[in-house]
Scaffold this active site. Structure first.
Site, PDB file in Angstrom:
ATOM      1  N   ASP A  42       4.541  30.332 -30.356  1.00  0.00           N
ATOM      2  CA  ASP A  42       5.606  30.937 -31.239  1.00  0.00           C
ATOM      3  C   ASP A  42       4.902  30.770 -32.738  1.00  0.00           C
ATOM      4  O   ASP A  42       4.444  29.867 -33.100  1.00  0.00           O
ATOM      5  CB  ASP A  42       6.891  30.497 -31.105  1.00  0.00           C
ATOM      6  CG  ASP A  42       7.813  31.131 -31.872  1.00  0.00           C
ATOM      7  OD1 ASP A  42       7.922  32.307 -32.036  1.00  0.00           O
ATOM      8  OD2 ASP A  42       8.954  30.383 -32.308  1.00  0.00           O
ATOM      9  N   ASP A  49      10.065  26.371 -30.171  1.00  0.00           N
ATOM     10  CA  ASP A  49      10.917  25.547 -30.807  1.00  0.00           C
ATOM     11  C   ASP A  49      12.536  25.833 -30.513  1.00  0.00           C
ATOM     12  O   ASP A  49      13.632  25.071 -30.920  1.00  0.00           O
ATOM     13  CB  ASP A  49      10.836  24.867 -32.224  1.00  0.00           C
ATOM     14  CG  ASP A  49      11.193  25.883 -33.133  1.00  0.00           C
ATOM     15  OD1 ASP A  49      10.866  27.291 -32.648  1.00  0.00           O
ATOM     16  OD2 ASP A  49      11.398  25.862 -34.277  1.00  0.00           O
ATOM     17  N   CYS A  65       0.805  -1.408  -0.124  1.00  0.00           N
ATOM     18  CA  CYS A  65      -0.024  -0.030  -0.152  1.00  0.00           C
ATOM     19  C   CYS A  65       0.983   1.224   0.040  1.00  0.00           C
ATOM     20  O   CYS A  65       2.132   1.165   0.125  1.00  0.00           O
ATOM     21  CB  CYS A  65      -0.827  -0.065   1.213  1.00  0.00           C
ATOM     22  SG  CYS A  65      -0.308   0.473   2.911  1.00  0.00           S
ATOM     23  N   ASP A  75      12.624  31.166 -27.376  1.00  0.00           N
ATOM     24  CA  ASP A  75      11.442  30.540 -26.628  1.00  0.00           C
ATOM     25  C   ASP A  75      11.617  30.117 -25.255  1.00  0.00           C
ATOM     26  O   ASP A  75      10.792  30.189 -24.231  1.00  0.00           O
ATOM     27  CB  ASP A  75      10.825  29.745 -27.318  1.00  0.00           C
ATOM     28  CG  ASP A  75      10.276  30.085 -28.765  1.00  0.00           C
ATOM     29  OD1 ASP A  75       9.883  31.124 -28.967  1.00  0.00           O
ATOM     30  OD2 ASP A  75      10.346  29.412 -29.780  1.00  0.00           O
ATOM     31  N   CYS A 112       3.690   1.840   2.500  1.00  0.00           N
ATOM     32  CA  CYS A 112       4.994   0.982   2.050  1.00  0.00           C
ATOM     33  C   CYS A 112       6.061   1.984   1.384  1.00  0.00           C
ATOM     34  O   CYS A 112       7.240   1.966   1.638  1.00  0.00           O
ATOM     35  CB  CYS A 112       4.797  -0.364   1.449  1.00  0.00           C
ATOM     36  SG  CYS A 112       3.813  -1.585   2.220  1.00  0.00           S
TER      37      CYS A 112
END
Length: 786
Positions: free
Chosen positions: A466, A660, A41, A664, A44
């Site tokens: 962009d 990209d 569970c 950016d 643990c």
């Protein structure tokens, strides 16, 4: 992003300067992933985290109960991976290191595939009790219940034989300082067994004959029978163990997408021998540089380069795009790709964890092992849950005994509280949904960095895009040019500009370099390269002087007022020598084919789309008008983009940024969530919270919808788990639930959370559904080859 990094970025050109794009972890910080066996569970998982966090050489630990993995950042100068593994083993679990050349850290023995002998034995022992209880339902009272002495034997075999793993887990949990659900199960069932045994042994005159004859027909206080409850303890253990077994199989086989990815590579491959023949060999024996063959219908086993043949390959497992790609000599192949048509010989250049597939598996595994912010709430609750439940059970026992004067009734109420109050559902609520959501995202070509990134993407209401390389193809071409001095050849100006632009990575710079290459123009050697923020790039060419390439203002160029219309919608790159303008090039870039569809899909989902670009306003307005984007900002520097996103956040918006390039990165770091486009720069990839592996802008729409569905699924799971315990514990305390019903309900709570997460695993976007239909129709039309 810090100021020093920001100072090296600008709005129009991505120049390779001293920006540290992929700064690795310091030499004193190493990452380790372990596969862990034996967790029952969330307590643990919390216990392992607690133990490791106490070690001074461990920086950060995240244990995923649902994925049964642990991600550990540690100081390799103070400890080793083996020592970390040993620390985990000392907490009562079994940890396995990932092999150096494997795709994923796997357990030595997959317990989910073993035949469940212990569970079968449990139900065999339970069967006589079920028959007896069935008799009660049909009016036979306790007539079908086995004799008490047989109940004692069966219950003892179950309690101290088949239930032994519960005792081991409970003891290890107590030693670790964080009690798990097995502690509740052990306390409850052993109390039932001990109480029933005491009643049976003290019944009659204490002789063996009296014990064997007592309750020959069994029963709870029937004539001649002690009021025993052996069947309650046996049923609790059987139901809990059954629930755990189903939970384990669901986690390993249905929720975990990693297993599906691992199955994409074949165990054996056809390897070319020195004499030219092909022999089947095990994939693990293949080395970099070997030549393999992939025939129609087979999977590519490693990353490689095609050296002979041609064919069509589907790489949807990495890119999310199901359209087959033509592969010819010199083209790259990705491990796991399906050869849909043709036959290929390829040279291995990466295998195992070094392949793109291996990178994806590791990224997915790390992401699934991370924790969303919503998980912190469940962790805080489960950390104190078991002690609180034990106190409630003791209070229930005392109050019920005081009010009724009936010890057995008080005991059953207390045991019911212990059994039904299982924290498993709480522990599974978040990681189960994260595992499913990450898998679905990977199927769509979206790699989230971690669970927090996925959670953030699921809450966005604004997307900032962009232009170049995001909305457009990122491959502009020269569409017009203007020269100040008509006597200067255009190729000479292009040669000068390309020589300087060769040291930049922006698509406009690449376009000029490519144009010079196509025209066979050799590039000059340049030196003293520098970037002028927001304007362009400059360098010195021996014999010519200072060359500036960038905006018209930067190159000291004044363009005529009456220019062709193309100059209004194209990007401008001007060139000067020693501050004397030479001329300018107009470069245009086409929109990606599905960009309008992606923008419409985002807007239909209630997402506000904003365009921000370093390009001139006329170009930005033209693109925005084509796409129906109402807010469009041009001539934006990297700092401008980041500031504008910060203003949106101050106004209460949850913002995502997609880009990209280097320029950016500041905006991506500022946004709540960020997406790096396919083949974006290292800086963008490093700054982004998710990578898009396909060129299609529809990946952003898919990422937002999947993340939103995942967050919604997590909230549903947490609601189910909390409401279950809020209702179950009071009902058990007031005697409306006996231990058997409580055990069944406890198992059902965990299974219900997993089933809800499985709904997410079957999530499909509209594009994926369309691709499925298209592929199906294509398959029906394709002729059968013999």
């Amino acid at each position: 992003m810090n100021d020093s990094t920001r100072a090296n970025t600008h709005n129009s050109y991505d120049v390779e300067t001293d920006i540290q794009s992929n700064t690795p972890l310091t030499p004193q910080r190493a990452h380790l992933q372990l596969a862990i066996e034996g967790m029952t569970c969330q307590a643990c998982a919390s216990r392992i985290e607690k133990v490791l966090n106490k070690k001074p050489s461990v920086y950060e630990v995240s244990v995923n109960f649902a994925g049964e993995t642990a991600n550990v950042d540690y100081d390799p100068t103070q400890t080793t991976a083996e020592q970390v593994t040993e620390w985990v083993n000392k907490t009562g679990f079994v940890a396995n290191l990932q092999a150096a050349d494997s795709l994923f850290a796997q357990n030595d023995e997959d317990t989910s595939t073993q035949y469940p002998w212990r569970l079968i034995g449990l139900w065999i022992c339970l069967l006589p009790f079920l028959v007896g209880m069935a008799g009660m339902l049909v009016g036979q009272s306790m007539a079908w219940m086995p004799p008490v002495w047989m109940q004692f034997i069966l219950a003892t075999v179950v309690q101290f034989g088949f239930a032994l793993p519960f005792y081991k887990s409970a003891w290890a949990s107590i030693r670790g300082g964080l009690a798990n659900m097995d502690v509740l199960v052990v306390i409850g069932t052993v109390t039932i067994w001990a109480y029933s045994t005491y009643l049976w042994l003290t019944h009659g005159d204490g002789t063996l004959n009296s014990l064997l004859q007592s309750g020959h027909t069994g029963g709870h206080g029937a004539s001649g029978s002690p009021a025993v409850y052996f069947e309650a303890g046996v049923m609790v253990i059987a139901f809990v163990r059954t629930g755990k077994y189903l939970e384990e199989r669901t986690k390993k086989h249905s929720l975990n997408s990693i297993d599906l990815l691992l199955s994409l590579t074949p165990d054996e491959v056809e390897q070319q021998q020195p004499n030219g023949d092909f022999h089947s060999v095990a994939l693990k024996d293949v080395q970099v540089g070997d030549i393999l063959r992939a025939k129609q219908g087979s999977r590519v086993a490693t990353d490689g380069i095609v050296i002979e043949g041609s064919g069509w390959c589907v790489e949807s497992h990495l890119t999310g795009e199901s359209v087959p790609l033509k592969k010819e000599v010199g083209d790259g192949l990705l491990a796991g790709a399906l050869v849909e048509n043709g036959s290929l010989l390829y040279r291995v250049n990466a295998k195992g964890s070094d392949t793109k597939l291996g990178d994806m598996v590791q990224a997915l595994s790390d992401a699934q092992g991370s924790k969303a912010n919503l998980a912190r709430l469940a962790d805080r609750v489960t950390a104190i849950f078991v002690p609180v439940v034990v106190v409630i059970a003791l209070a229930t026992f005392a109050v019920t005994w005081w009010l009724t004067g009936m010890l057995d009734t008080a005991l059953m109420h207390a045991v019911s509280v212990l059994v039904i109050a299982c924290p498993c559902a709480l522990g599974l609520a978040t990681p189960a949904a994260i595992m499913a959501g990450m898998g679905v995202a990977a199927r769509h070509g979206v790699w989230f960095k971690d669970a927090q990134s996925l959670e953030a993407a699921g809450n966005i209401d604004t997307v900032v895009l962009d232009k170049t390389g995001t909305l457009t193809m990122g491959k502009p071409t020269i569409v017009d040019e203007v020269m100040v001095d008509k006597s200067i050849a255009i190729d000479d100006v292009l040669q000068i500009a390309a020589s300087v632009e060769a040291h930049a990575s922006h698509p406009l710079a690449t376009a000029l370099v490519n144009a010079a290459t196509v025209r066979g123009l050799p590039l000059f050697n340049v030196f003293d390269i520098s970037v002028v923020k927001g304007a362009g790039i400059q360098a010195t060419i021996e014999g010519l002087g200072l060359i500036k390439v960038g905006t018209a203002e930067f190159a000291n160029l004044t363009l005529p007022k009456l220019m062709p219309k193309v100059w209004q919608i194209a990007s401008t790159v001007a060139i000067s020598i020693n501050d004397e303008a030479l001329g300018a090039f107009a470069l245009a870039d086409d929109l990606k084919a599905d960009t309008p569809q992606a923008i419409t899909a985002l807007q239909d989902a209630g997402i506000n789309v904003i365009l921000m670009s370093g390009d001139k306003q006329s170009v930005v307005d033209h693109v925005a008008g084509q796409l129906g984007i109402e807010q469009a900002y041009g001539k934006m520097s990297p700092r401008d983009k980041a500031s504008q996103i910060a203003l949106l956040q101050t106004a209460g918006h949850k913002v995502a940024m997609a880009g990209d390039g280097v320029n950016d990165a500041p905006a991506m770091a500022t946004a709540d969530a960020s997406f790096a486009m396919f083949e974006g720069t290292d800086v963008a990839q490093h700054s982004a919270s998710a990578r898009l592996m396909g060129e299609s802008l529809m990946h952003i729409d898919a990422a937002q919808k999947i993340a939103n569905a995942t967050v919604r699924n997590i909230k549903q799971n947490l609601f189910f788990a909390f409401i279950y315990n809020c209702l179950g514990i009071p009902l058990a305390a007031f005697g409306f639930l006996n231990p058997m019903i409580a055990a069944a309900a406890m198992a059902l709570s965990s299974i219900s959370v997993l089933m809800n997460a499985l709904r997410l695993a079957r999530f499909k976007t509209k594009v994926e559904l369309d691709n499925t239909v298209s592929t199906s129709n294509t398959d029906k039309k394709r002729p059968v080859k013999v």
